[in-house]
Motif scaffolding. Structure first.
Motif, PDB file in Angstrom:
ATOM      1  N   ALA A 185       0.828  -1.206   0.000  1.00  0.00           N
ATOM      2  CA  ALA A 185       0.000   0.000   0.000  1.00  0.00           C
ATOM      3  C   ALA A 185       0.864   1.257   0.000  1.00  0.00           C
ATOM      4  N   HIS A 186       1.968   1.234   0.745  1.00  0.00           N
ATOM      5  CA  HIS A 186       2.898   2.362   0.714  1.00  0.00           C
ATOM      6  C   HIS A 186       3.501   2.521  -0.686  1.00  0.00           C
ATOM      7  N   LEU A 187       3.824   1.409  -1.320  1.00  0.00           N
ATOM      8  CA  LEU A 187       4.346   1.465  -2.679  1.00  0.00           C
ATOM      9  C   LEU A 187       3.341   2.095  -3.638  1.00  0.00           C
ATOM     10  N   SER A 188       2.077   1.741  -3.462  1.00  0.00           N
ATOM     11  CA  SER A 188       1.034   2.314  -4.323  1.00  0.00           C
ATOM     12  C   SER A 188       0.967   3.829  -4.160  1.00  0.00           C
ATOM     13  N   GLU A 189       1.127   4.309  -2.930  1.00  0.00           N
ATOM     14  CA  GLU A 189       1.110   5.758  -2.705  1.00  0.00           C
ATOM     15  C   GLU A 189       2.329   6.420  -3.358  1.00  0.00           C
ATOM     16  N   LEU A 190       3.489   5.789  -3.259  1.00  0.00           N
ATOM     17  CA  LEU A 190       4.678   6.347  -3.903  1.00  0.00           C
ATOM     18  C   LEU A 190       4.531   6.351  -5.422  1.00  0.00           C
ATOM     19  N   SER A 191       3.892   5.312  -5.946  1.00  0.00           N
ATOM     20  CA  SER A 191       3.634   5.267  -7.390  1.00  0.00           C
ATOM     21  C   SER A 191       2.696   6.389  -7.813  1.00  0.00           C
ATOM     22  N   ALA A 192       1.657   6.625  -7.029  1.00  0.00           N
ATOM     23  CA  ALA A 192       0.711   7.699  -7.340  1.00  0.00           C
ATOM     24  C   ALA A 192       1.392   9.063  -7.264  1.00  0.00           C
ATOM     25  N   ILE A 193       2.274   9.230  -6.302  1.00  0.00           N
ATOM     26  CA  ILE A 193       3.029  10.493  -6.184  1.00  0.00           C
ATOM     27  C   ILE A 193       3.865  10.719  -7.444  1.00  0.00           C
ATOM     28  N   ALA A 194       4.555   9.671  -7.901  1.00  0.00           N
ATOM     29  CA  ALA A 194       5.342   9.802  -9.132  1.00  0.00           C
ATOM     30  C   ALA A 194       4.440  10.165 -10.306  1.00  0.00           C
ATOM     31  N   GLY A 195       3.275   9.508 -10.370  1.00  0.00           N
ATOM     32  CA  GLY A 195       2.350   9.767 -11.472  1.00  0.00           C
ATOM     33  C   GLY A 195       1.870  11.210 -11.523  1.00  0.00           C
ATOM     34  N   ARG A 196       1.761  11.845 -10.377  1.00  0.00           N
ATOM     35  CA  ARG A 196       1.306  13.240 -10.326  1.00  0.00           C
ATOM     36  C   ARG A 196       2.437  14.243 -10.574  1.00  0.00           C
ATOM     37  N   ASN A 197       3.676  13.711 -10.661  1.00  0.00           N
ATOM     38  CA  ASN A 197       4.833  14.611 -10.729  1.00  0.00           C
ATOM     39  C   ASN A 197       5.806  14.193 -11.841  1.00  0.00           C
ATOM     40  N   GLY A 198       5.283  14.059 -13.022  1.00  0.00           N
ATOM     41  CA  GLY A 198       6.140  13.798 -14.174  1.00  0.00           C
ATOM     42  C   GLY A 198       6.659  12.390 -14.277  1.00  0.00           C
ATOM     43  N   GLY A 199       6.112  11.467 -13.483  1.00  0.00           N
ATOM     44  CA  GLY A 199       6.467  10.055 -13.609  1.00  0.00           C
ATOM     45  C   GLY A 199       7.695   9.618 -12.847  1.00  0.00           C
ATOM     46  N   ASN A 200       8.255  10.481 -11.966  1.00  0.00           N
ATOM     47  CA  ASN A 200       9.434  10.053 -11.216  1.00  0.00           C
ATOM     48  C   ASN A 200       9.497  10.753  -9.865  1.00  0.00           C
ATOM     49  N   ARG A 201      10.459  10.330  -9.058  1.00  0.00           N
ATOM     50  CA  ARG A 201      10.641  10.882  -7.714  1.00  0.00           C
ATOM     51  C   ARG A 201      12.118  11.239  -7.500  1.00  0.00           C
ATOM     52  N   ARG A 202      12.737  11.804  -8.515  1.00  0.00           N
ATOM     53  CA  ARG A 202      14.133  12.226  -8.427  1.00  0.00           C
ATOM     54  C   ARG A 202      14.314  13.224  -7.285  1.00  0.00           C
ATOM     55  N   SER A 203      15.483  13.227  -6.663  1.00  0.00           N
ATOM     56  CA  SER A 203      15.705  13.981  -5.423  1.00  0.00           C
ATOM     57  C   SER A 203      15.448  15.473  -5.568  1.00  0.00           C
ATOM     58  N   THR A 204      15.558  16.006  -6.766  1.00  0.00           N
ATOM     59  CA  THR A 204      15.406  17.456  -6.969  1.00  0.00           C
ATOM     60  C   THR A 204      13.986  17.859  -7.351  1.00  0.00           C
ATOM     61  N   THR A 205      13.053  16.911  -7.360  1.00  0.00           N
ATOM     62  CA  THR A 205      11.722  17.181  -7.897  1.00  0.00           C
ATOM     63  C   THR A 205      10.660  17.256  -6.800  1.00  0.00           C
ATOM     64  N   GLN A 206       9.487  17.746  -7.215  1.00  0.00           N
ATOM     65  CA  GLN A 206       8.338  17.750  -6.312  1.00  0.00           C
ATOM     66  C   GLN A 206       7.914  16.327  -5.969  1.00  0.00           C
ATOM     67  N   GLY A 207       8.157  15.383  -6.877  1.00  0.00           N
ATOM     68  CA  GLY A 207       7.852  13.983  -6.586  1.00  0.00           C
ATOM     69  C   GLY A 207       8.603  13.477  -5.378  1.00  0.00           C
ATOM     70  N   TYR A 208       9.854  13.877  -5.242  1.00  0.00           N
ATOM     71  CA  TYR A 208      10.611  13.478  -4.049  1.00  0.00           C
ATOM     72  C   TYR A 208      10.072  14.179  -2.813  1.00  0.00           C
ATOM     73  N   ARG A 209       9.836  15.485  -2.907  1.00  0.00           N
ATOM     74  CA  ARG A 209       9.351  16.222  -1.737  1.00  0.00           C
ATOM     75  C   ARG A 209       7.985  15.703  -1.282  1.00  0.00           C
ATOM     76  N   ASP A 210       7.136  15.298  -2.219  1.00  0.00           N
ATOM     77  CA  ASP A 210       5.844  14.712  -1.851  1.00  0.00           C
ATOM     78  C   ASP A 210       6.039  13.335  -1.208  1.00  0.00           C
ATOM     79  N   SER A 211       7.047  12.601  -1.643  1.00  0.00           N
ATOM     80  CA  SER A 211       7.363  11.307  -1.011  1.00  0.00           C
ATOM     81  C   SER A 211       7.784  11.517   0.436  1.00  0.00           C
ATOM     82  N   VAL A 212       8.613  12.538   0.677  1.00  0.00           N
ATOM     83  CA  VAL A 212       9.020  12.877   2.040  1.00  0.00           C
ATOM     84  C   VAL A 212       7.798  13.220   2.884  1.00  0.00           C
ATOM     85  N   ALA A 213       6.883  14.012   2.328  1.00  0.00           N
ATOM     86  CA  ALA A 213       5.688  14.420   3.073  1.00  0.00           C
ATOM     87  C   ALA A 213       4.820  13.215   3.420  1.00  0.00           C
ATOM     88  N   TYR A 214       4.704  12.260   2.506  1.00  0.00           N
ATOM     89  CA  TYR A 214       3.904  11.059   2.772  1.00  0.00           C
ATOM     90  C   TYR A 214       4.497  10.246   3.922  1.00  0.00           C
TER      91      TYR A 214
END
Length: 473
Positions: free
Chosen positions: A48-77
């Protein structure tokens, strides 16, 4: 896991009065060597945590690179889940050495146990820009998060302190973890007794790998996977390529689980673990296909439970009124990791033809020469002071060409200079028999344990030794 191209059988286990590890293979946690057993971490919650991280990537250009909003949203989750469970969580900005614009490290410490003895568990939370990074490294991040939440929910009495970390900018050079360790004072580093790293623990064609598998730090990790019959191997592919290396640089003991990246599975590994030989452990490594379909749920479950087992071994109060942590007391107890640290007739350790191991593929074959000879194996072991009872148990198969009840060829077990058991050809049987000797008198002491086979002039007797463990006496 970051790409890195240049980086600066005798089985003995000692059994103490703290519970046992079962021999039967199972995907639920074995009974721990503490009075409080480690929990079975729910892999559906990890997914379930993986699914949330996947959804975060999907909302942020498809990735969670350290310099992106996808990463910052992962930290917030992750931070939100930890705070809701009662953790005080710290975001540590990486102010030097990190890629410009990289998000923070996330640190959470469970506020119980001896703060002078910290066991740290970490995973990198960032991914590459090519995809959402579900195996690399959503898998390690999600397993670590659910373990932290499980610890909070169980709320056991703690002997030592547990600290969790989710690292930034690993994919750009291990930068977040390097900054963290560099930022600590020498006193703070000395409090960290071991660091455990989890990077790519759900590879679809993976194997079962442990960092520094023969080390004392690795002992509980190996003990858990050994209890499932997995026959884990050293993580050679990952050496120097993930965040444990940042801690190694400061001489902090490290270990961790991994299931492999771009290296290819051997035929022997495929025969042992399943999967496809000559194919990458993770065919989607650093690729756009590293999605939720690129997750080996069985491997993820086994790693998640092994993390819990290690946390409970290292930090949870045994309930015996003292420290009875037996993990690591005996190193390479299953002979599956070479000969170190055994001394003596180390050629006796191996996967010998003509006889079989009690479990795994390797064992110690002492004697069996049919001539006058003496062979022995020794290891120095510290019996924890907090264990009220201690007994060394081992599996022994005695195979002989002698007949009758006269003891021509003998096998002894010694602690220091004291003989604790003597067996002979007269005790021969058709298979392995579990035997034990009492080590309670050695609690709090360091003692050399020696197993010796002596044969007379003719008619062989082989003493096959395997799976020695430290259990309740």
């Amino acid at each position: 896991m970051k790409r890195r191209f240049a980086v600066a059988g005798f089985s003995l286990a000692v059994v103490l009065g703290c519970g046992t590890l079962p021999a039967a293979a199972t995907d639920s946690a074995p009974a721990a060597n503490t009075a409080v057993a480690a929990p079975d971490v729910d892999v559906t919650k990890v997914r379930a945590h993986l699914s949330e991280l996947s959804a975060i990537a999907g909302r942020n250009g498809g990735n969670r690179r350290s310099t992106t909003q996808g990463y910052r949203d992962s930290v917030a989750y992750v931070k939100g889940k930890l705070q809701a469970a009662g953790y005080t969580v710290t975001e540590q900005p990486c102010t030097s050495g990190c890629t410009s614009g990289a998000g923070p490290n996330l640190i959470a410490e469970w506020p119980k146990g001896d703060a002078g003895n910290v066991y740290m568990f970490g995973a990198h939370l960032d991914g590459v820009s090519a995809g959402p990074g579900m195996n690399d490294n959503g898998s390690g991040s999600a397993a670590l998060l659910e373990n932290a939440l499980t610890l909070a929910q169980q709320n056991p009495a703690m002997r030592n302190r547990v600290r969790f970390a989710w690292w930034t900018d690993e994919e750009q050079g291990l930068n977040g973890s390097d900054f963290y360790v560099r930022s600590l004072s020498s006193t703070e580093r000395a409090r960290i007794k071991a660091y455990y790293n989890f990077d790519m623990i759900a590879s679809t064609n993976g194997g079962y790998f442990i960092n520094h598998i023969t080390s004392s730090a690795a002992a509980p990790m190996k003990a858990y996977w050994d209890s499932l019959g997995l026959q884990p191997e050293e993580n050679t592919e990952g050496a120097g390529r993930s965040d444990d290396y940042s801690f190694e640089q400061y001489s902090i003991p490290t270990s961790g689980y991994a299931m492999g990246a771009s290296a290819r599975k051997t035929s022997a590994q495929a025969a042992k673990w399943g999967g496809t030989a000559s194919r990458a452990y993770d065919p989607c490594y650093h690729s756009s296909c590293d999605t939720l379909t690129n997750i080996n749920t069985t491997g993820l479950d086994r790693a998640s439970d092994g993390i819990a087992y290690t946390i409970w071994q290292r930090a949870v109060d045994s309930g015996t009124g003292g420290d009875c942590d037996t993990a690591g007391a005996v190193v390479n107890g299953g002979f599956e990791s070479g000969t170190s640290p055994w001394t003596g007739t180390t050629g006796a350790i191996g996967a010998h033809s003509g006889q079989s191991a009690h479990s795994g593929s390797r064992f110690a074959w002492l004697g069996g020469n049919g001539t006058t000879s003496t062979e022995s194996l020794s290891q120095t072991v510290t019996v924890p002071a907090g264990c009220s009872t201690a007994s060394l148990t081992y599996w022994l198969h005695i195979d002989t060409d002698e007949s009758g009840s006269t003891a021509y060829d003998k096998f002894t077990v010694k602690a220091g200079g004291t003989t604790l058991a003597t067996l002979s050809n007269a005790n021969a049987g058709s298979g392995y028999v579990q035997r034990s000797v009492d080590l309670s008198a050695y609690a709090g002491q360091t003692v050399t344990l020696t197993f010796t086979a002596g044969e007379d002039r003719s008619l062989q007797t082989g003493f096959l030794l395997d799976d020695v463990t430290l259990q309740n006496g």
